[in-house]
Design an enzyme around this catalytic site. Sequence first.
Site, PDB file in Angstrom:
ATOM      1  N   GLY A  89       0.822  -1.219   0.000  1.00 14.23           N
ATOM      2  CA  GLY A  89       0.000   0.000   0.000  1.00 14.23           C
ATOM      3  C   GLY A  89       0.846   1.254   0.000  1.00 14.23           C
ATOM      4  N   ARG A 136      -0.298   5.730  -1.774  1.00 13.48           N
ATOM      5  CA  ARG A 136      -0.930   6.915  -1.168  1.00 13.48           C
ATOM      6  C   ARG A 136      -0.634   6.943   0.322  1.00 13.48           C
ATOM      7  NH1 ARG A 136      -6.349   6.207  -0.774  1.00 13.48           N
ATOM      8  NH2 ARG A 136      -6.484   4.114  -1.648  1.00 13.48           N
ATOM      9  N   ASN A 184       1.584  -2.406   5.444  1.00 13.59           N
ATOM     10  CA  ASN A 184       0.881  -1.142   5.664  1.00 13.59           C
ATOM     11  C   ASN A 184      -0.505  -1.099   5.031  1.00 13.59           C
ATOM     12  OD1 ASN A 184       0.747   1.989   5.935  1.00 13.59           O
ATOM     13  ND2 ASN A 184       0.587   1.611   3.725  1.00 13.59           N
ATOM     14  N   TYR A 227     -12.755  -3.070  11.834  1.00 13.36           N
ATOM     15  CA  TYR A 227     -11.407  -2.481  11.768  1.00 13.36           C
ATOM     16  C   TYR A 227     -10.640  -2.745  13.076  1.00 13.36           C
ATOM     17  CZ  TYR A 227      -7.896   1.187  10.844  1.00 13.36           C
ATOM     18  OH  TYR A 227      -6.726   1.882  10.622  1.00 13.36           O
ATOM     19  N   ALA A 229     -11.106  -5.120  15.257  1.00 11.06           N
ATOM     20  CA  ALA A 229     -10.770  -6.552  15.358  1.00 11.06           C
ATOM     21  C   ALA A 229      -9.568  -6.874  14.477  1.00 11.06           C
ATOM     22  CB  ALA A 229     -11.972  -7.395  14.950  1.00 11.06           C
ATOM     23  N   LYS A 256      -7.135  -4.859  13.536  1.00  9.41           N
ATOM     24  CA  LYS A 256      -5.894  -4.250  14.047  1.00  9.41           C
ATOM     25  C   LYS A 256      -5.446  -4.891  15.371  1.00  9.41           C
ATOM     26  CE  LYS A 256      -5.271  -1.375  10.638  1.00  9.41           C
ATOM     27  NZ  LYS A 256      -4.167  -1.586   9.696  1.00  9.41           N
TER      28      LYS A 256
HETATM   29  P1  NAP Z   1      -4.920   5.221   2.442  1.00  9.62           P
HETATM   30  O1  NAP Z   1      -4.490   6.635   2.264  1.00  9.62           O
HETATM   31  O2  NAP Z   1      -6.350   4.862   2.190  1.00  9.62           O
HETATM   32  O3  NAP Z   1      -3.958   4.265   1.557  1.00  9.62           O
HETATM   33  C1  NAP Z   1      -4.144   2.874   1.583  1.00  9.62           C
HETATM   34  C2  NAP Z   1      -3.076   2.200   0.740  1.00  9.62           C
HETATM   35  O4  NAP Z   1      -3.285   0.783   0.790  1.00  9.62           O
HETATM   36  C3  NAP Z   1      -3.144   2.578  -0.733  1.00  9.62           C
HETATM   37  O5  NAP Z   1      -1.844   2.577  -1.258  1.00  9.62           O
HETATM   38  C4  NAP Z   1      -3.970   1.446  -1.344  1.00  9.62           C
HETATM   39  O6  NAP Z   1      -3.732   1.219  -2.741  1.00  9.62           O
HETATM   40  C5  NAP Z   1      -3.443   0.279  -0.527  1.00  9.62           C
HETATM   41  N1  NAP Z   1      -4.341  -0.867  -0.528  1.00  9.62           N
HETATM   42  C6  NAP Z   1      -5.633  -0.919  -0.163  1.00  9.62           C
HETATM   43  N2  NAP Z   1      -6.111  -2.179  -0.265  1.00  9.62           N
HETATM   44  C7  NAP Z   1      -5.072  -2.935  -0.724  1.00  9.62           C
HETATM   45  C8  NAP Z   1      -4.907  -4.307  -1.039  1.00  9.62           C
HETATM   46  N3  NAP Z   1      -5.922  -5.183  -0.922  1.00  9.62           N
HETATM   47  N4  NAP Z   1      -3.700  -4.739  -1.478  1.00  9.62           N
HETATM   48  C9  NAP Z   1      -2.662  -3.890  -1.625  1.00  9.62           C
HETATM   49  N5  NAP Z   1      -2.753  -2.581  -1.319  1.00  9.62           N
HETATM   50  C10 NAP Z   1      -3.941  -2.108  -0.885  1.00  9.62           C
HETATM   51  O7  NAP Z   1      -4.629   4.719   3.942  1.00  9.62           O
HETATM   52  P2  NAP Z   1      -3.621   5.308   5.055  1.00  9.62           P
HETATM   53  O8  NAP Z   1      -4.378   6.285   5.879  1.00  9.62           O
HETATM   54  O9  NAP Z   1      -2.352   5.696   4.454  1.00  9.62           O
HETATM   55  O10 NAP Z   1      -3.430   4.004   5.977  1.00  9.62           O
HETATM   56  C11 NAP Z   1      -2.303   3.138   5.843  1.00  9.62           C
HETATM   57  C12 NAP Z   1      -2.321   2.145   6.988  1.00  9.62           C
HETATM   58  O11 NAP Z   1      -2.284   2.837   8.236  1.00  9.62           O
HETATM   59  C13 NAP Z   1      -3.576   1.265   7.039  1.00  9.62           C
HETATM   60  O12 NAP Z   1      -3.232  -0.034   7.469  1.00  9.62           O
HETATM   61  C14 NAP Z   1      -4.424   1.945   8.089  1.00  9.62           C
HETATM   62  O13 NAP Z   1      -5.339   1.070   8.680  1.00  9.62           O
HETATM   63  C15 NAP Z   1      -3.371   2.435   9.055  1.00  9.62           C
HETATM   64  N6  NAP Z   1      -3.784   3.553   9.885  1.00  9.62           N
HETATM   65  C16 NAP Z   1      -4.133   4.754   9.367  1.00  9.62           C
HETATM   66  C17 NAP Z   1      -4.516   5.785  10.216  1.00  9.62           C
HETATM   67  C18 NAP Z   1      -4.894   7.152   9.723  1.00  9.62           C
HETATM   68  O14 NAP Z   1      -5.278   7.987  10.552  1.00  9.62           O
HETATM   69  N7  NAP Z   1      -4.771   7.447   8.454  1.00  9.62           N
HETATM   70  C19 NAP Z   1      -4.566   5.565  11.599  1.00  9.62           C
HETATM   71  C20 NAP Z   1      -4.211   4.322  12.083  1.00  9.62           C
HETATM   72  C21 NAP Z   1      -3.814   3.320  11.236  1.00  9.62           C
HETATM   73  P3  NAP Z   1      -4.592   2.035  -3.872  1.00  9.62           P
HETATM   74  O15 NAP Z   1      -4.038   3.445  -3.850  1.00  9.62           O
HETATM   75  O16 NAP Z   1      -4.301   1.329  -5.136  1.00  9.62           O
HETATM   76  O17 NAP Z   1      -6.015   1.957  -3.429  1.00  9.62           O
END
Ligand code: NAP
Length: 248
Positions: A13, A16, A91, A156, A158, A160
């Site tokens: 991932g 983005r 990620n 979500y 569960a 994490k």
């Molecule tokens: P995001 O901006 O929505 O980006 C998600 C990334 O994961 C994108 O690159 C997406 O690819 C990729 N992705 C989604 N489904 C996938 C799959 N099945 N196989 C391969 N790649 C996949 O999310 P983010 O906010 O950066 O979050 C990244 C991580 O941090 C996640 O695990 C999230 O749960 C965790 N997190 C985020 C926050 C927050 O506040 N943002 C807080 C706690 C934890 P595409 O671009 O092609 O869709």
Amino acid sequence: MKLLEGKTVIITGGSRGIGKGIAETFAKNGANVAFTYSSSAASAEALEKELNAMGVKAKGYQSNAAKFDEAETFVQAVLEDFGSVDVLINNAGITKDNLLMRMSEADFDQVIDVNLKSVFNMTKAIQKTFLKQRSGSIINMASVVGVKGNAGQTNYAASKAGVIGFTKSVALELGSRNIRCNAIAPGFIETEMTAKLNEDVVKGWRESIPLKRGGSTEDVANACLFFASDMSTYVTGQVMNVCGGMLT
Ligand code: NAP
């Protein structure tokens, strides 16, 4: 000093948000970067160019982390293209929020598959390589929601919490082979994932954070840098909350 000079890193991932921030910080620190995306081909291509221009080797791969066979094929391709792998960052993640009353079985299953099963898939795929070289650092992206729970996010939370249990177990199982496994629990990090939330929810989050701001992707990337580098060679099985003090 470049903390990751000559190391090769896999980031799922990476197209983005947090994954992209990690890729940029790691490239700045000398790492070669192999990253996946699900559907953002244009962003992936742009990032590949941006990282290559920084003087490291970088490549984006379309690969669904939720699929066991795709994870295996992806890791094999990286080994062929890059020669070795030193760090795996799981990620990739999604949200499908809803109150339990309205949550469909499909939304529960999909979040578990993308957020938790993916970590199993990727760890299985890299395990042999890390065992053979008797080193490796695995970093799993959890969430404060996995530590504390959150109404409207049973699926979500569960997934994490599962990631945290998986992380601690891998640390116990593979520690004797010098393979480390740690998790990061970000709080409210401002990315496209959080941009989907409504404004009142966002205000509420910011007010409740002791440091009074959302985190940046760089804040999370810097924590990953610590776990990926030789700065943390005696640290495994830990969960680092990167949350502005939300959890104490
Ligand atoms: P995001 O901006 O929505 O980006 C998600 C990334 O994961 C994108 O690159 C997406 O690819 C990729 N992705 C989604 N489904 C996938 C799959 N099945 N196989 C391969 N790649 C996949 O999310 P983010 O906010 O950066 O979050 C990244 C991580 O941090 C996640 O695990 C999230 O749960 C965790 N997190 C985020 C926050 C927050 O506040 N943002 C807080 C706690 C934890 P595409 O671009 O092609 O869709």
